[in-house]
Design a protein around this motif. Sequence first.
Motif, PDB file in Angstrom:
ATOM      1  N   LEU A 113       0.800  -1.224   0.000  1.00 35.95           N
ATOM      2  CA  LEU A 113       0.000   0.000   0.000  1.00 35.95           C
ATOM      3  C   LEU A 113       0.829   1.270   0.000  1.00 35.95           C
ATOM      4  CD1 LEU A 113      -2.585  -1.137   2.682  1.00 35.95           C
ATOM      5  CD2 LEU A 113      -2.957  -1.033   0.216  1.00 35.95           C
ATOM      6  N   GLY A 114       2.113   1.153   0.430  1.00 36.74           N
ATOM      7  CA  GLY A 114       2.941   2.349   0.499  1.00 36.74           C
ATOM      8  C   GLY A 114       2.537   3.304   1.605  1.00 36.74           C
ATOM      9  N   MET A 115       1.749   2.847   2.552  1.00 33.43           N
ATOM     10  CA  MET A 115       1.292   3.675   3.667  1.00 33.43           C
ATOM     11  C   MET A 115       2.064   3.310   4.929  1.00 33.43           C
ATOM     12  SD  MET A 115      -1.265   5.552   2.640  1.00 33.43           S
ATOM     13  CE  MET A 115      -0.461   5.847   1.101  1.00 33.43           C
ATOM     14  N   ALA A 116       2.062   4.240   5.883  1.00 32.67           N
ATOM     15  CA  ALA A 116       2.725   3.968   7.160  1.00 32.67           C
ATOM     16  C   ALA A 116       2.060   2.756   7.815  1.00 32.67           C
ATOM     17  CB  ALA A 116       2.617   5.182   8.079  1.00 32.67           C
ATOM     18  N   SER A 117       2.892   1.889   8.384  1.00 31.78           N
ATOM     19  CA  SER A 117       2.409   0.643   8.955  1.00 31.78           C
ATOM     20  C   SER A 117       3.082   0.441  10.301  1.00 31.78           C
ATOM     21  CB  SER A 117       2.744  -0.498   7.993  1.00 31.78           C
ATOM     22  OG  SER A 117       2.428  -1.741   8.557  1.00 31.78           O
ATOM     23  N   LYS A 118       2.290   0.247  11.343  1.00 35.34           N
ATOM     24  CA  LYS A 118       2.885   0.049  12.664  1.00 35.34           C
ATOM     25  C   LYS A 118       1.954  -0.758  13.544  1.00 35.34           C
ATOM     26  CE  LYS A 118       2.896   3.171  15.834  1.00 35.34           C
ATOM     27  NZ  LYS A 118       2.017   2.428  16.736  1.00 35.34           N
ATOM     28  N   CYS A 119       2.455  -1.226  14.637  1.00 37.95           N
ATOM     29  CA  CYS A 119       1.663  -1.979  15.598  1.00 37.95           C
ATOM     30  C   CYS A 119       0.495  -1.148  16.098  1.00 37.95           C
ATOM     31  CB  CYS A 119       2.548  -2.390  16.779  1.00 37.95           C
ATOM     32  SG  CYS A 119       1.639  -3.173  18.126  1.00 37.95           S
ATOM     33  N   ASP A 120      -0.691  -1.780  16.150  1.00 40.53           N
ATOM     34  CA  ASP A 120      -1.856  -1.078  16.681  1.00 40.53           C
ATOM     35  C   ASP A 120      -2.492  -1.838  17.844  1.00 40.53           C
ATOM     36  OD1 ASP A 120      -2.979  -3.227  15.402  1.00 40.53           O
ATOM     37  OD2 ASP A 120      -4.122  -2.064  13.960  1.00 40.53           O
ATOM     38  N   LEU A 121      -1.773  -2.823  18.362  1.00 34.74           N
ATOM     39  CA  LEU A 121      -2.212  -3.663  19.469  1.00 34.74           C
ATOM     40  C   LEU A 121      -3.503  -4.419  19.169  1.00 34.74           C
ATOM     41  CD1 LEU A 121      -1.364  -1.527  22.660  1.00 34.74           C
ATOM     42  CD2 LEU A 121      -0.074  -3.391  21.640  1.00 34.74           C
ATOM     43  N   CYS A 122      -3.855  -4.519  17.893  1.00 32.88           N
ATOM     44  CA  CYS A 122      -4.993  -5.342  17.476  1.00 32.88           C
ATOM     45  C   CYS A 122      -6.241  -5.105  18.310  1.00 32.88           C
ATOM     46  CB  CYS A 122      -4.632  -6.837  17.551  1.00 32.88           C
ATOM     47  SG  CYS A 122      -3.276  -7.323  16.497  1.00 32.88           S
ATOM     48  N   GLN A 123      -6.596  -3.833  18.476  1.00 32.53           N
ATOM     49  CA  GLN A 123      -7.800  -3.489  19.244  1.00 32.53           C
ATOM     50  C   GLN A 123      -7.776  -4.086  20.647  1.00 32.53           C
ATOM     51  OE1 GLN A 123      -8.504  -3.760  15.938  1.00 32.53           O
ATOM     52  NE2 GLN A 123     -10.095  -2.287  15.447  1.00 32.53           N
ATOM     53  N   GLY A 124      -6.611  -4.168  21.234  1.00 31.33           N
ATOM     54  CA  GLY A 124      -6.491  -4.643  22.612  1.00 31.33           C
ATOM     55  C   GLY A 124      -6.349  -6.138  22.757  1.00 31.33           C
ATOM     56  N   ASP A 125      -6.392  -6.886  21.645  1.00 34.23           N
ATOM     57  CA  ASP A 125      -6.238  -8.340  21.712  1.00 34.23           C
ATOM     58  C   ASP A 125      -5.110  -8.750  20.766  1.00 34.23           C
ATOM     59  OD1 ASP A 125      -8.293 -11.256  20.883  1.00 34.23           O
ATOM     60  OD2 ASP A 125      -6.610 -11.002  22.277  1.00 34.23           O
ATOM     61  N   PRO A 126      -3.873  -8.439  21.163  1.00 36.99           N
ATOM     62  CA  PRO A 126      -2.762  -8.618  20.218  1.00 36.99           C
ATOM     63  C   PRO A 126      -2.583 -10.083  19.801  1.00 36.99           C
ATOM     64  CG  PRO A 126      -1.944  -7.959  22.394  1.00 36.99           C
ATOM     65  CD  PRO A 126      -3.422  -7.957  22.474  1.00 36.99           C
ATOM     66  N   GLN A 127      -2.574 -10.282  18.478  1.00 36.14           N
ATOM     67  CA  GLN A 127      -2.531 -11.633  17.920  1.00 36.14           C
ATOM     68  C   GLN A 127      -1.166 -12.286  18.099  1.00 36.14           C
ATOM     69  OE1 GLN A 127      -5.583 -13.111  16.336  1.00 36.14           O
ATOM     70  NE2 GLN A 127      -5.951 -11.593  17.920  1.00 36.14           N
ATOM     71  N   CYS A 128      -0.117 -11.482  18.025  1.00 34.24           N
ATOM     72  CA  CYS A 128       1.230 -12.045  18.175  1.00 34.24           C
ATOM     73  C   CYS A 128       1.363 -12.686  19.557  1.00 34.24           C
ATOM     74  CB  CYS A 128       2.298 -10.972  17.976  1.00 34.24           C
ATOM     75  SG  CYS A 128       2.110  -9.523  19.033  1.00 34.24           S
ATOM     76  N   VAL A 129       0.813 -12.056  20.572  1.00 36.72           N
ATOM     77  CA  VAL A 129       0.853 -12.600  21.930  1.00 36.72           C
ATOM     78  C   VAL A 129       0.114 -13.930  21.978  1.00 36.72           C
ATOM     79  CG1 VAL A 129       0.051 -12.228  24.310  1.00 36.72           C
ATOM     80  CG2 VAL A 129       1.056 -10.342  23.022  1.00 36.72           C
ATOM     81  N   LEU A 130      -1.034 -13.974  21.304  1.00 36.45           N
ATOM     82  CA  LEU A 130      -1.872 -15.168  21.293  1.00 36.45           C
ATOM     83  C   LEU A 130      -1.195 -16.337  20.598  1.00 36.45           C
ATOM     84  CD1 LEU A 130      -4.747 -15.318  22.408  1.00 36.45           C
ATOM     85  CD2 LEU A 130      -5.597 -14.950  20.106  1.00 36.45           C
ATOM     86  N   TYR A 131      -0.512 -16.055  19.496  1.00 34.48           N
ATOM     87  CA  TYR A 131      -0.014 -17.132  18.646  1.00 34.48           C
ATOM     88  C   TYR A 131       1.448 -17.497  18.905  1.00 34.48           C
ATOM     89  CZ  TYR A 131      -4.214 -17.516  15.790  1.00 34.48           C
ATOM     90  OH  TYR A 131      -5.501 -17.739  15.367  1.00 34.48           O
ATOM     91  N   CYS A 132       2.164 -16.728  19.697  1.00 30.57           N
ATOM     92  CA  CYS A 132       3.567 -17.055  19.932  1.00 30.57           C
ATOM     93  C   CYS A 132       3.676 -18.383  20.667  1.00 30.57           C
ATOM     94  CB  CYS A 132       4.250 -15.970  20.756  1.00 30.57           C
ATOM     95  SG  CYS A 132       5.925 -16.410  21.278  1.00 30.57           S
ATOM     96  N   PRO A 133       4.334 -19.399  20.091  1.00 32.57           N
ATOM     97  CA  PRO A 133       4.385 -20.705  20.747  1.00 32.57           C
ATOM     98  C   PRO A 133       5.294 -20.719  21.969  1.00 32.57           C
ATOM     99  CG  PRO A 133       5.632 -20.754  18.705  1.00 32.57           C
ATOM    100  CD  PRO A 133       4.983 -19.420  18.773  1.00 32.57           C
TER     101      PRO A 133
END
Lengths: 164, 158, 630
Positions: A113-133
């Motif tokens: 997209l060429g747009m700024a991209s950064k962590c947004d904490l996934c609306q308070g339910d961060p997916q990386c935290v959920l899926y990190c084994p």
Amino acid sequence: MSRKRIGYFENRDDPESICSRCRMCELICAFHHHQVGNPRRGRIKVIGLGKGEDIPVTCMNCEDPPCVNVCPTGALHRAEADGMVMVKGDLCIGCAMCVNVCPVGAVTLDPVLGMASKCDLCQGDPQCVLYCPAKVLKLTDAGQLARHRMREFAKFLRTADERS
Amino acid sequence: MNRRIFFHPERCMLCLSCVGTSEIRKIPQDREPTARLAPVLSRGTPWVWTCRHCTSAPCVEACVSGSLRQEEGKARVIHQPETCVGCGSCILVCPYGALKFDSIEGRVSKCNLCAGEEVPPCVKVCEARALVCQEPDLFAREKKKRYAREMRSHRGIE
Amino acid sequence: MSPFGGGYAGKLLYVNLTEGSVEKRSLDRNLALNYIGGRGFSSRILFDELKPGTDPLSPENRLILATGPLNGTPTPSASRLVVAAKSPLTGALGDASSGGYFAPELKYAGFDAVVFQGRSSHPVYLWVEDGKAELRPAKRLWGQKIHETSELLKEEIGDDDIHICAIGPGGENLVRYACIVTDEEGAAGRCGIGAVMGSKNLKAVAVRGSGDVGIADPKRFKEAIDAYRQTLEGEVWTEVLRRLGTPNLVAHRQKLGIWGAKNFQRATLDGWEKISGEAFREKFLQKVLGCMGCMVRCRRYSAIKEGPLAPTYAKGPEYDTINSLGAKTYITDPAVILRAHHLCDEYGIDEQTAGSSIAMAMELYERGILKKDQVDGVELVFGNGEALLHFIEKIAFRKGFGDLLAEGTKILGERLNASYYAIHVKGLEVDASDPRSLPTRALTYSVATRGSCHLRGFPYIDEFIKPEEAKAFFGTERVSDLQALEGKGKMVAWSENWITVGNLMGLCIFAWYRSRSFPMLIKRGLDLVNEVYVATTGLPMTSEGLFRCGERVYNVEKLFNLREGFGRESDYPPQRFFEEAMPDGPGKGSKLNRDDYDRLLDEYYEARGWDKVSGHPTPRKLRQLGLDGA
């Protein structure tokens, strides 16, 4: 008030509780935001330093964010006073000044997209935290991170004799 | 991803070699007396402003003559001096002052990221490597790496 | 516009190294629907493009890097790359695979597979990036070991966030079992695919991609992978593999007494505790590593920090490392094994064939068939760790006795008139375990289409299938009896088709296949994978369809081998297993019985729909699979 961010908490005494470089955080982040497989569109990145050192890096949600301060259009902003810095896509002109000023390189331009991209904490339910084994990513704040490092340093001091 | 110019203020010595190169360099179809780089000093911190070649460039939107356009593949925002009427709309909307009015020619001039060069001369000439031309991803990653080294909880322990 | 809703990149890269040209071709929808990807693509392309009798080290051989449709998506453990060619070690179809990150990156760069043909006039590497590829001179890289090659490539490209397949001196020197190493860590080890790469003067393939791998139905996809992940979370194997890696099998081998120790002269290993999974974890493990998107994380990151072999940093060891470099050579010093493993990865040679070849030479030396002056003056006895380390390097550079060792056990046996001691099937050394006490395993290893391989089938079904499940699925309760032979031919045939599905998708079978429940093999291995596949690609597919693709691919591989002259006689275990009984351990006295094996093989051929005499798929079977044109 504790400004939230994603923190990396490893336990060097447990080989299974250290980032294993599986990059699932990158994969699930990109999937969550763009519904595709493309880790370069993820807002978190595992940095390999060699000799088995791997550290996931993402936005620290600065108190006085350079990205917000420099943004000419207000695309980089904070919706709530104690919230996470967000990108308003329709305001972003893709000038990459935020990329230039971020001290940790957490803001990038989305490759598609060429747009700024950064962590947004996934609306308070961060997916990386959920899926990190390894369960080494946590929704945390600066205070908790500091206390973790104090604990690690205390352990280091305690075993200093063995090392000398 | 396409390269952009990025700046490392902590490395800059304000030698102005970048400006000199940009000013002196001749481009066949154009004279450019106006520098495309603008160094400033703000409370002791230098910054060299350049055109950012924005993905959704306001100048492209504002241009009445169609002289400003995104290059194929969005590598750079190109200005075609031949069709420019010098209305100055682009100068009004650019947040970075990257477009300058050339009163002799009666039209606007701006950085075109030196198409055809492997590395833009302003970057090449920068001894301090404060000016870099990199993919945004790579630029950000170098900072992530520096930060990651600090992040290691056992830094200095081993 | 891609004809695929997702998953596939839709493009194949064809590289002609003789001409120095690169061509993009569209992925045919029918190829995708009938062969899925990965090993399906590589086997079909090898079958179509190679003339029988092609010299594997000639320009006419193809070298194929193939991905599966799930590579690049967040599907658990969708990390595997398949590399394939006609094998210079066996002369049969050859392939190997590696985890890590290369296959996903190739997908992000916009390609499902790369097919090399010809031979470059000078050393080159292929640089692939976002829909484009070019051949570049590799003069600086040639001669370098794997790590140095990667460093130089990253420096030249100006980015360390690239992924690399490379050969080391082993591949350059055409060691018959040279391997390809991905990202300095994972060896696509067996069958000598690295030698094919070396014969083409191709040093490396480097890739960087920033494109999307599409997902046709994201909502359905997320539900599917979450369900898949749940089956792995509850799986006891996930825990075991995470804790100890594949070396967890060391204890199992000792317990059942099925080591092929001392070149299959011993079935138990004295001092096995020193090289068990626990021992390696305690002594050397720094942390566990996970391939792309993996929640199991079975890879080890180990370091030797003290002693004469320090410093050594390596991904590993695996069980096969310990078996080939430890048990076979009767070495129980874990540091030596880890160091030898690291050397194999740095030089780019297959540790399994290397260990087997050295072990065979050790037996020949102890029997007086090889004399000291023939083996560079080294005391080449079992247990000599220094000799192991010494000859790994000699093999890589084909120096001294290493030159003969570099040929593998089959040729070693032929040259020394000692073929009896060469323990291989079709030229590929028997790994995994000694099957004399478990004839079903002997069948699995011997009919595998790339030579002796324990990963081509899944013979462990009879360890946990319930009698009623066995009756329903294979027609007899006897399949649930570990010692019985009835129905095992059918079981092996089924398991081969089933396990192939994982190889087609780009999935790591260690995450996908492990279970102690037969219904779970179907649920996860077929039903859930199909759900993920359909959600990703938008293509019409069913569990039965996937299974049929597995069968089709296996039959194409068989046709390839038949065409190269591998008939029924090549589907037999080594003579030693019929003549010599297991000397010790719980299986003491066991050996294979010729009549029993013949019956097993007959049943297997029948279950497969292959002619009993020739092993050739019958016309009926070919029609059924849509292979009647082949």
